[in-house]
Design an enzyme around this catalytic site. Structure first.
Site, short mmCIF file in Angstrom:
data_model
loop_
_atom_site.label_atom_id
_atom_site.label_comp_id
_atom_site.label_asym_id
_atom_site.label_seq_id
_atom_site.Cartn_x
_atom_site.Cartn_y
_atom_site.Cartn_z
N GLU A 457 0.74 -1.20 0.02
CA GLU A 457 0.02 0.02 0.02
C GLU A 457 0.93 1.18 -0.12
O GLU A 457 2.01 1.07 -0.23
CB GLU A 457 -1.08 -0.08 1.17
N GLU A 460 4.29 1.38 1.49
CA GLU A 460 5.17 0.63 1.00
C GLU A 460 5.69 -0.84 1.62
O GLU A 460 6.83 -1.13 1.97
CB GLU A 460 6.41 1.29 0.43
#
Length: 829
Positions: A457, A460
Site C-alpha cells: 500500500e 510500501e
C-alpha cells in the site's frame, strides 16, 4: 589519471597516507534549502544545512557527487573553528523568489563572521559560494581560512581519487571516479590567485581537518590521494587583501575581505576544470543577478497567497521546491527529495536515498503544479511516465531518473495515479497534442488484472486490501472509463466502470472491522490494511488469521498484529477522490478512532502518525532509524486532514496555520517531526524535524493543493465523475450491483444467488460449466477487453447450490487441471 596529465601536477609531499580512510557516510537530511538555477542548462543542484553546503547533484538530480563543503578558520595559535559545529549560523534566501541561500556564520565570541551566498552558475554546472569575511582588525590579519570538500563522485564515497594541479598558474584540486571529475578552485581580490596551498588526504587519517585540529596549522600538502574515502583542502590566499582592507578600514575597528569558491563537475577533467575556471572569470555579482532574474520568471502563483497564514512564504518556497526537484536531462522526472534520510549513518551500501522517482510522489508533485496553473509542467511529467511505463501497463515501485527500477514492490496506487493525472490534464485541456489514451488503457488493464489486492500500500510495507489504495484504483478506473467513453470505446468504458463498481460495492467487506478494539465505543471502523486470504495473491504463511507482519519494529518487540489492531488515515482518500461523502457515518466513526490513537498535540498544532505500531522513524532513544525505530508525526497528514475538514464544510484556517508552522527557517517541510519532549544535546525538539527527509516534496505538494482547495472552497483532488457516481443519489442508483469477479489471483468460494460471475484471465480461454452437478454442461468463450485481458460471464440459476467449471486455454491447448466450485448462497454477501 593517465601518465600524460592534462594539467601540471604540483610538486607536493607525494601520496597521502592512511588509505582508504574511514568508512564513508553521507550527511544529515535536515536541509535548510535545496538550490538550483532555473535554467535547464545548469544541470547541478545543491543542498545545505548547519551553515554549510551539503550534497551536490550532477548531471541528474538522482546522482550525488559531493558529500559536503565547509570552511575551517584558525588563528594558528588558540582555535580551529569548523563551520557546521562551532559557528552560530542564521539562514535566509538571497531573494524571496529565488533558490539561492545566504548564511551568516558567526564566531561565538563575536570576533568575526562569514556571510556566504550559495547559488548555481545560471548557465553551467558549477556551484558558487561567495564569502565575505569580516572581523576585528586585530584578529583578521592572523586568521587562516581553509575550504574542505569531501567528494562522493558517481554517488559513492569509496574509490575516489584526487590530485593537486596547476591550471594557468592557479592551484586547483581535481577529484575523479568512474569517468566523473570535480574541480575545486577559488578567486580572491585582484591580488589573489585563490588557493595559496592545497592538499589531498584520506578521511580520518590524512585529511585537512585532522591536520588543522592537531596544531592549528596546515602541515600537510599531499599531492594526491588514490582510491579511497578522500577529502581535499585549500588555503585561501587572503594576506594581500586583508592588508589592503586594514589600510582602508579607518576608525571602524572592523575590516573585511571577499572571495568566491567554485565547484564544477563534468565527464572528465577538462569539462570540470573549464566550467569551474569559466565561472570564476565572471564576477559573482553578475551570476547573482542572472540567477535571481531567472527565478523571477518562474511565475509564482501569487493568487494562492490569499489563504496563507504566513504572508505566502511557504507557498513561494513550496512552488520552488516542486520545480527544483525536476530533472533537467530527463524532463518531467521529479524525485521525492534531494536528501538521504538519516544520511549520517548511511554508506555506499544504501544508494537510493530519496533522490529517486516514486510514481505516487511524482504525480502528487505534478498535480500540485497543475493546481498552480502549470499545465505544461504537469504534461512533461505525464510524458515522462508514458516513457517509463512497463509493457504490462504498470510502473516500478521506484526507479532512477533513467527509468532503471530500484526496488521491486508492486503498488496499485502507483498505477492508478498516472491515469488520474492524465484525466486531469484532459479535463483542463492541458494535453496539447499528446495522444494519451493507449497509455491510460494499458494502466487500467493492469489494475483490472491485479486489483483489488495490492502487493504494497502507500506506506510500501504490506500486502492486502487497503482503503487508500482502493480509493485510488476506483478513481483511476472511472477516469479511464470517462476517457474511453470520449474515445467511443463504450464497451471498454462499461467494463471498467463495472469493475470499479464491484470494488466500491465490497469496500466495507474488505477493509472494515466489525469488532474493533482500539476505541471502547466504536467497533466498526476502517483498518489500515486487511491481509490476503489463503490462495489469494501475496498471501503469507499466516493467511487466514487476519494478521499482518510489520518489518520495521525494534528488536525483541512484537511484530505480528491482527489487522483490526492497526489503523491509519488512509480511508480519507475515499473522501478526497469522491468515493465516499465526508459525512458518511463509517468515515466519521473511523476518524474518532484515528484521533484517539494517532493524533498528537504539538506546539504547532495537531499532527498525526502514519499508523499505530509504526517503526519507521527516529528511535525512542533519539537515535537514527537503522532498519527499525518508532514512527513519528508526518506534517503532510495535517494537510490530508485539512482536506477532509474542507470537504466536511468546516473552516480549515487553523490547520493551514499548523501546516505552515511545521516548516523550517528555510521553509522546508519535513517528512517527520519529533513528537516527544526536547532531547538536550541533540537537534530533536518537540514539533521540529526528526532525522528523516527534509524537504519531503509530497508534503510541499499537499500544501500547495490545500491552498488551491481553500481558494476554491472545494477539494482540488476530487474527481467529479467519481463523486457523481458514488456520492450523488442519482448516480448511485445506476450502479450494477449483481456482479462477482473471479480470477486465479483471487479465487472465491461463494457468491450471492442472482449474481452474474465474471471470470477474468490474461489469455483467451473457454469456460466449461454446470450449475446442476454436471447433469448438463455449457460452454462460454471469453471476450477480449484489450490490456485488461479476457472475460467470460456466467449467470447460474438462483435456486442452485453451486456453480462448477473448468477452464481451457485453446491457443495453448491447455486445461486448468482441476474443477472450480463456487457455492451459491442466498442473501447479500
Amino acid at each position: 589519471m593517465s601518465d600524460q596529465p592534462l594539467y601540471r601536477w604540483l610538486e607536493q609531499q607525494g601520496e597521502a597516507f592512511g588509505t582508504p580512510g574511514m568508512r564513508p557516510r553521507w550527511t544529515s537530511s535536515l536541509k535548510d534549502a535545496v538550490g538550483t538555477a532555473y535554467s535547464a542548462s545548469s544541470r547541478i543542484w545543491f543542498t545545505c544545512s548547519h551553515g554549510i553546503l551539503n550534497e551536490v547533484y550532477h548531471p541528474t538530480i538522482d546522482r550525488p557527487q559531493v558529500r559536503d563543503m565547509q570552511f575551517l578558520i584558525t588563528d594558528g595559535e588558540t582555535f580551529v573553528h569548523e563551520e557546521k559545529r562551532d559557528l552560530h549560523n542564521s539562514f535566509e534566501y538571497i531573494h524571496p523568489e529565488a533558490m539561492g541561500v545566504r548564511y551568516v556564520n558567526r564566531d561565538p565570541e563575536g570576533r568575526y563572521e562569514l556571510t556566504k551566498e550559495i547559488l548555481c552558475d545560471p548557465h553551467h554546472s558549477v556551484v558558487l559560494t561567495h564569502v565575505r569575511l569580516q572581523g576585528d582588525e586585530n584578529l583578521l590579519p592572523r586568521l587562516k581560512v581553509y575550504v574542505l570538500l569531501a567528494p562522493r563522485l558517481d554517488g559513492g564515497g569509496t574509490d575516489n581519487n584526487a590530485r593537486a594541479v596547476d591550471i594557468a598558474g592557479r592551484k586547483v584540486l581535481l577529484a575523479w571516479k568512474n569517468g566523473w571529475s570535480l574541480a575545486l578552485a577559488a578567486n580572491g581580490g585582484p591580488s589573489s590567485l585563490g588557493f595559496s596551498r592545497v592538499s589531498c588526504g584520506f578521511v580520518g587519517e590524512s585529511d585537512g581537518w585532522r591536520d588543522l585540529m592537531d596544531n592549528f596549522h596546515m602541515d600537510w600538502e599531499f599531492g594526491s590521494a588514490t582510491s579511497g574515502n578522500i577529502a581535499v583542502m585549500g588555503e585561501l590566499d587572503l594576506a594581500t587583501e586583508i592588508a589592503q582592507a586594514e589600510r582602508g578600514n579607518g576608525a571602524s575597528g572592523k575590516c573585511a575581505v571577499e572571495f568566491t569558491v567554485a565547484v564544477g563537475i563534468g565527464e572528465g577533467h577538462h569539462p570540470a576544470a573549464q566550467k569551474t575556471m569559466g565561472a570564476l572569470a565572471i564576477p559573482f555579482a553578475e551570476h547573482r543577478s542572472r540567477f535571481i532574474d531567472q527565478w523571477r520568471r518562474a511565475a509564482h502563483p501569487q493568487w494562492l497567497a490569499a489563504k496563507t497564514q504566513d504572508g505566502g512564504k511557504l507557498m513561494r518556497a513550496s512552488h520552488n521546491v516542486l520545480l527544483a526537484h525536476e530533472d533537467k536531462t530527463y524532463a518531467g522526472a521529479f524525485v521525492a527529495s534531494a536528501s538521504i534520510p538519516w544520511g549520517q549513518v548511511k554508506s555506499d551500501d544504501d544508494l537510493g536515498g530519496y533522490h529517486l522517482v516514486w510514481t505516487r510522489d511524482m504525480v502528487q508533485t505534478a498535480t500540485a503544479l497543475l493546481a498552480c496553473g502549470r499545465a505544461e509542467t504537469a504534461r512533461r511529467a505525464l510524458v515522462y511516465l508514458a516513457c517509463t511505463q512497463q509493457p504490462n501497463g504498470g510502473f516500478a515501485q521506484n526507479f532512477w531518473i533513467d527509468g532503471t527500477p530500484y526496488w521491486s514492490g508492486k503498488q496499485l496506487d502507483e498505477v492508478a495515479f498516472p491515469i488520474m493525472l492524465a484525466w486531469r490534464l484532459w479535463k483542463a485541456d492541458g494535453l496539447g497534442g499528446l495522444k494519451i489514451f493507449p497509455f491510460v488503457e494499458r494502466a487500467a488493464g493492469y489494475l483490472v488484472r491485479h486489483a483489488p489486492i495490492t502487493h504494497q500500500e502507500r506506506w510500501e510495507e504490506n500486502a492486502g486490501y487497503s482503503p487508500s489504495t482502493l480509493a485510488a484504483v476506483i478513481a483511476g478506473l472511472i477516469c479511464a472509463a470517462d476517457m474511453a467513453h470520449a474515445h467511443e470505446s463504450t464497451e471498454m468504458a462499461v467494463f471498467l466502470e463495472e469493475f470499479a463498481d464491484w470494488i466500491e460495492h465490497h469496500l466495507e467487506d474488505w477493509t472494515v472491522t466489525n469488532n474493533g478494539i482500539l476505541h471502547p465505543e466504536i467497533k466498526r471502523h476502517y483498518m489500515r490494511i486487511r491481509p490476503p486470504e489463503c490462495g489469494e495473491a501475496y498471501a503469507h504463511e499466516s493467511c487466514g488469521k487476519e494478521t499482518i507482519r510489520l518489518s520495521n519494529r525494534p528488536p525483541g518487540t512484537r511484530y505480528e498484529f491482527e489487522a483490526r489492531e492497526i489503523i491509519d488515515g488512509g480511508f480519507l482518500e475515499l473522501v478526497r477522490y469522491g468515493v465516499r461523502r465526508a459525512d458518511d457515518p463509517l468515515i466519521v466513526d473511523s476518524l474518532k478512532v484515528v484521533d484517539a490513537i494517532l493524533k498528537r498535540d504539538l506546539p504547532q498544532g495537531p499532527g498525526w502518525l502514519r499508523y499505530n505500531w509504526d517503526g519507521y522513524g527516529q528511535r525512542s532513544d533519539g537515535g537514527p532509524y537503522e532498519g527499525w525505530g518508532q514512527g513519528r508525526v508526518w506534517p503532510l497528514l495535517t494537510g490530508e486532514r485539512a482536506h477532509y475538514e474542507l470537504a466536511a464544510g468546516r473552516d480549515i484556517t487553523p490547520l493551514i496555520r499548523t501546516y505552515e508552522r511545521f516548516a523550517t527557517a528555510g521553509h522546508m517541510l519535513p517528512e517527520q517531526v519529533w513528537d516527544e519532549p526536547n532531547r538536550p544535546g541533540t537537534s530533536l525538539r518537540l514539533g521540529r524535524p526528526a532525522g528523516s527527509a527534509v524537504p519531503l516534496v509530497w508534503a510541499h505538494a499537499e500544501y500547495v493543493k490545500l491552498l488551491r482547495s481553500a481558494v476554491e472552497g472545494k477539494v482540488f483532488d476530487r474527481i467529479d465523475a467519481v463523486y457523481d457516481r458514488y456520492c450523488e443519489p442519482e448516480g448511485h442508483k445506476q450502479l450494477r450491483r449483481k456482479l462477482e469477479m473471479f480470477s486465479l489471483r483471487r479465487p472465491i468460494q461463494r457468491m450471492a444467488a442472482g449474481n452474474t460471475l465474471r471470470i477474468l484471465d490474461e489469455a483467451q480461454f473457454d469456460v466449461v460449466w454446470s450449475d446442476d452437478g454436471w447433469q448438463t454442461v455449457q460452454s462460454t468463450s471469453s471476450r477480449s477487453y484489450g490490456s485488461a485481458g479476457y472475460s467470460a460471464e456466467i449467470t447460474p440459476a438462483e435456486d442452485r447450490g453451486a456453480l462448477q467449471w473448468a477452464l481451457r486455454w485453446p491457443e495453448q491447448d491447455r486445461w486448468l487441471g482441476y474443477n472450480v466450485e463456487v457455492k451459491i448462497e442466498t442473501g447479500n454477501l
